[in-house]
Design a protein around this motif. Structure first.
Motif, PDB file in Angstrom:
ATOM      1  N   GLN A  54      -0.427   5.514  -7.504  1.00 14.85           N
ATOM      2  CA  GLN A  54      -0.837   4.230  -6.719  1.00 14.85           C
ATOM      3  C   GLN A  54       0.445   3.407  -6.733  1.00 14.85           C
ATOM      4  O   GLN A  54       0.571   2.561  -5.732  1.00 14.85           O
ATOM      5  CB  GLN A  54      -2.095   3.651  -7.717  1.00 14.85           C
ATOM      6  CG  GLN A  54      -3.375   4.182  -7.577  1.00 14.85           C
ATOM      7  CD  GLN A  54      -4.261   3.342  -8.186  1.00 14.85           C
ATOM      8  OE1 GLN A  54      -4.179   2.203  -8.506  1.00 14.85           O
ATOM      9  NE2 GLN A  54      -5.306   4.295  -8.810  1.00 14.85           N
ATOM     10  N   LEU A  89     -14.075   0.011  -5.114  1.00 10.93           N
ATOM     11  CA  LEU A  89     -12.791  -0.436  -5.763  1.00 10.93           C
ATOM     12  C   LEU A  89     -12.527  -1.615  -6.211  1.00 10.93           C
ATOM     13  O   LEU A  89     -11.789  -1.921  -7.283  1.00 10.93           O
ATOM     14  CB  LEU A  89     -12.037  -0.463  -4.364  1.00 10.93           C
ATOM     15  CG  LEU A  89     -11.746   0.938  -3.773  1.00 10.93           C
ATOM     16  CD1 LEU A  89     -10.651   1.064  -2.397  1.00 10.93           C
ATOM     17  CD2 LEU A  89     -11.370   2.067  -4.663  1.00 10.93           C
ATOM     18  N   LYS A  90     -13.324  -2.684  -5.912  1.00  9.90           N
ATOM     19  CA  LYS A  90     -13.366  -3.971  -6.645  1.00  9.90           C
ATOM     20  C   LYS A  90     -13.627  -3.815  -8.120  1.00  9.90           C
ATOM     21  O   LYS A  90     -12.980  -4.397  -9.019  1.00  9.90           O
ATOM     22  CB  LYS A  90     -14.322  -5.017  -5.961  1.00  9.90           C
ATOM     23  CG  LYS A  90     -13.591  -5.790  -4.780  1.00  9.90           C
ATOM     24  CD  LYS A  90     -14.431  -6.712  -4.239  1.00  9.90           C
ATOM     25  CE  LYS A  90     -13.958  -7.362  -3.185  1.00  9.90           C
ATOM     26  NZ  LYS A  90     -14.503  -8.860  -2.420  1.00  9.90           N
ATOM     27  N   VAL A  93     -10.924  -2.325 -10.036  1.00  8.76           N
ATOM     28  CA  VAL A  93      -9.883  -3.305 -10.246  1.00  8.76           C
ATOM     29  C   VAL A  93     -10.194  -4.027 -11.422  1.00  8.76           C
ATOM     30  O   VAL A  93      -9.261  -4.197 -12.462  1.00  8.76           O
ATOM     31  CB  VAL A  93      -9.749  -4.160  -8.993  1.00  8.76           C
ATOM     32  CG1 VAL A  93      -8.743  -5.290  -9.415  1.00  8.76           C
ATOM     33  CG2 VAL A  93      -9.113  -3.504  -8.007  1.00  8.76           C
ATOM     34  N   LYS A  94     -11.386  -4.287 -11.752  1.00  4.18           N
ATOM     35  CA  LYS A  94     -11.820  -5.274 -12.904  1.00  4.18           C
ATOM     36  C   LYS A  94     -11.669  -4.083 -14.151  1.00  4.18           C
ATOM     37  O   LYS A  94     -11.441  -4.678 -15.443  1.00  4.18           O
ATOM     38  CB  LYS A  94     -13.023  -5.466 -12.732  1.00  4.18           C
ATOM     39  CG  LYS A  94     -13.383  -6.545 -11.527  1.00  4.18           C
ATOM     40  CD  LYS A  94     -14.950  -6.986 -11.665  1.00  4.18           C
ATOM     41  CE  LYS A  94     -15.150  -8.141 -10.519  1.00  4.18           C
ATOM     42  NZ  LYS A  94     -16.632  -8.491 -10.423  1.00  4.18           N
ATOM     43  N   PHE A  98      -7.446   0.831 -10.994  1.00  3.47           N
ATOM     44  CA  PHE A  98      -7.150   0.834  -9.608  1.00  3.47           C
ATOM     45  C   PHE A  98      -6.342  -0.403  -9.516  1.00  3.47           C
ATOM     46  O   PHE A  98      -6.865  -1.571 -10.076  1.00  3.47           O
ATOM     47  CB  PHE A  98      -8.415   0.899  -8.613  1.00  3.47           C
ATOM     48  CG  PHE A  98      -7.790   1.071  -7.249  1.00  3.47           C
ATOM     49  CD1 PHE A  98      -7.473   2.401  -6.875  1.00  3.47           C
ATOM     50  CD2 PHE A  98      -7.322   0.192  -6.303  1.00  3.47           C
ATOM     51  CE1 PHE A  98      -7.191   2.713  -5.502  1.00  3.47           C
ATOM     52  CE2 PHE A  98      -6.841   0.483  -4.918  1.00  3.47           C
ATOM     53  CZ  PHE A  98      -6.742   1.663  -4.635  1.00  3.47           C
ATOM     54  N   ARG A  99      -5.157  -0.451  -9.102  1.00  2.00           N
ATOM     55  CA  ARG A  99      -4.131  -1.433  -9.091  1.00  2.00           C
ATOM     56  C   ARG A  99      -4.758  -2.681  -8.165  1.00  2.00           C
ATOM     57  O   ARG A  99      -5.196  -2.264  -6.916  1.00  2.00           O
ATOM     58  CB  ARG A  99      -2.901  -1.017  -8.615  1.00  2.00           C
ATOM     59  CG  ARG A  99      -2.034  -0.252  -9.707  1.00  2.00           C
ATOM     60  CD  ARG A  99      -0.860   0.052  -9.121  1.00  2.00           C
ATOM     61  NE  ARG A  99      -0.122  -0.868  -8.842  1.00  2.00           N
ATOM     62  CZ  ARG A  99       0.954  -1.506  -9.902  1.00  2.00           C
ATOM     63  NH1 ARG A  99       1.017  -0.766 -11.160  1.00  2.00           N
ATOM     64  NH2 ARG A  99       1.686  -2.404  -9.842  1.00  2.00           N
ATOM     65  N   GLN A 100      -4.735  -3.804  -8.692  1.00  3.14           N
ATOM     66  CA  GLN A 100      -5.222  -5.121  -8.001  1.00  3.14           C
ATOM     67  C   GLN A 100      -4.183  -5.183  -6.555  1.00  3.14           C
ATOM     68  O   GLN A 100      -4.772  -5.504  -5.511  1.00  3.14           O
ATOM     69  CB  GLN A 100      -5.099  -6.179  -8.543  1.00  3.14           C
ATOM     70  CG  GLN A 100      -5.703  -7.371  -7.858  1.00  3.14           C
ATOM     71  CD  GLN A 100      -5.825  -8.604  -8.918  1.00  3.14           C
ATOM     72  OE1 GLN A 100      -4.793  -9.040  -9.503  1.00  3.14           O
ATOM     73  NE2 GLN A 100      -7.168  -9.416  -8.944  1.00  3.14           N
ATOM     74  N   ASP A 101      -2.916  -5.031  -6.680  1.00  3.12           N
ATOM     75  CA  ASP A 101      -1.958  -5.278  -5.662  1.00  3.12           C
ATOM     76  C   ASP A 101      -2.129  -4.110  -4.646  1.00  3.12           C
ATOM     77  O   ASP A 101      -2.040  -4.413  -3.506  1.00  3.12           O
ATOM     78  CB  ASP A 101      -0.626  -5.302  -6.340  1.00  3.12           C
ATOM     79  CG  ASP A 101      -0.270  -4.197  -7.335  1.00  3.12           C
ATOM     80  OD1 ASP A 101      -0.979  -3.144  -7.497  1.00  3.12           O
ATOM     81  OD2 ASP A 101       0.994  -4.357  -7.602  1.00  3.12           O
ATOM     82  N   PHE A 103      -5.005  -2.495  -4.038  1.00  2.00           N
ATOM     83  CA  PHE A 103      -6.083  -2.718  -3.427  1.00  2.00           C
ATOM     84  C   PHE A 103      -6.379  -3.930  -2.198  1.00  2.00           C
ATOM     85  O   PHE A 103      -6.377  -3.697  -1.247  1.00  2.00           O
ATOM     86  CB  PHE A 103      -7.403  -3.395  -4.412  1.00  2.00           C
ATOM     87  CG  PHE A 103      -8.668  -3.776  -3.778  1.00  2.00           C
ATOM     88  CD1 PHE A 103      -9.484  -3.145  -3.364  1.00  2.00           C
ATOM     89  CD2 PHE A 103      -8.696  -5.509  -3.704  1.00  2.00           C
ATOM     90  CE1 PHE A 103     -10.803  -3.467  -2.730  1.00  2.00           C
ATOM     91  CE2 PHE A 103      -9.896  -5.928  -3.158  1.00  2.00           C
ATOM     92  CZ  PHE A 103     -10.913  -4.842  -2.475  1.00  2.00           C
ATOM     93  N   TYR A 104      -5.542  -5.067  -2.743  1.00  2.00           N
ATOM     94  CA  TYR A 104      -5.145  -6.229  -1.622  1.00  2.00           C
ATOM     95  C   TYR A 104      -4.286  -5.693  -0.439  1.00  2.00           C
ATOM     96  O   TYR A 104      -4.328  -6.125   0.735  1.00  2.00           O
ATOM     97  CB  TYR A 104      -4.578  -7.389  -2.235  1.00  2.00           C
ATOM     98  CG  TYR A 104      -5.808  -8.151  -2.874  1.00  2.00           C
ATOM     99  CD1 TYR A 104      -6.783  -8.519  -2.333  1.00  2.00           C
ATOM    100  CD2 TYR A 104      -5.507  -8.381  -4.367  1.00  2.00           C
ATOM    101  CE1 TYR A 104      -7.972  -9.215  -3.049  1.00  2.00           C
ATOM    102  CE2 TYR A 104      -6.518  -8.952  -5.074  1.00  2.00           C
ATOM    103  CZ  TYR A 104      -7.735  -9.423  -4.701  1.00  2.00           C
ATOM    104  OH  TYR A 104      -8.830  -9.946  -5.269  1.00  2.00           O
TER     105      TYR A 104
END
Length: 230
Positions: A54, A89-90, A93-94, A98-101, A103-104
């Protein structure tokens, strides 16, 4: 398809590799990024990408550059990325999987695809599509499904969505030599529900709507001939 790939294999598939980059790399290989130059790269099940990869995918999207495995030469990327995932995916992220950056970065334009149970009106159309497909592949002359089979499939919840419906029709083709697919040709978990009345559709279909679907299928099977359909 991102699921089932090891980190090394995924990196090689995505970025490509140079000859001798690792054991078994006997030739230079072009990666998917290079193959997709000027086009679209589709990553299915993006939620299954390892965290370490990722990071590299995020760097690729941020800089627009990459390196083949075993190379020090930087390559320019030029592609549109489309991702798909059946996982939330949200929520990942929590949970930190999965990487938050990332995801966005990939969540620019989001499309929510309804489940097959939420669009039951597509079931007869998909049945026709799969019947036509397997007729071509197996050189059979299956004309469609019986009214009882249609009622069962219209009432099924399809946790596996369209792939499950395709599997059901393929299973039926193994047992059905031609003509109509009957309940006896269906997988046991589907045919065991044959006692469900055709007019009771959990998806909210009325008797009139069910009749309309059956009439449409009958007309399609007989090339629009209303007398033959009747």
């Amino acid at each position: 398809e991102c699921s089932g790939l090891t980190e090394t294999l995924f990196e090689s598939e995505l970025f490509g590799h140079e000859k001798g980059a690792f054991t078994g790399a006997h030739h230079r290989k072009i990666g998917l990024i290079e193959a997709a130059r000027g086009g679209t790269l589709f990553l299915d099940e993006v939620g299954d990408i390892p965290l370490s990869m990722q990071v590299k995918l995020l760097r690729l999207l941020e800089t627009g550059t990459y390196r083949r495995v075993g190379s020090i030469e930087t390559q320019e990327a030029d592609f549109r990325l489309v991702c798909a995932s059946h996982r939330d995916l949200k929520e990942m992220v929590k949970q930190g999987s999965f990487r938050q950056d990332l995801f966005y970065r990939i969540n620019v334009m989001r499309l929510e695809l309804p489940t097959l149970a939420e669009r039951r009106e597509d079931i007869p159309l998909l049945i026709e599509h799969f019947v036509d497909r397997f007729n071509r592949l197996q050189e059979k002359n299956v004309v469609g499904v019986s009214d009882e089979v249609l009622a069962l499939l219209m009432n099924h919840d399809f946790p596996g969505n369209a792939r499950e419906l395709e599997n059901i029709i393929e299973h039926a083709f193994v047992l059905c030599g031609g003509g109509l697919i009957e309940t006896r040709h269906l997988p046991p978990e589907i045919s065991h529900g044959s006692e469900v009345p055709a007019v009771e559709a959990r998806g909210g279909m009325t008797l009139r709507e069910m009749e309309a679907l059956q009439i449409t299928l009958a007309l399609h099977r007989h090339g629009g001939n209303r007398t033959a359909a009747a």
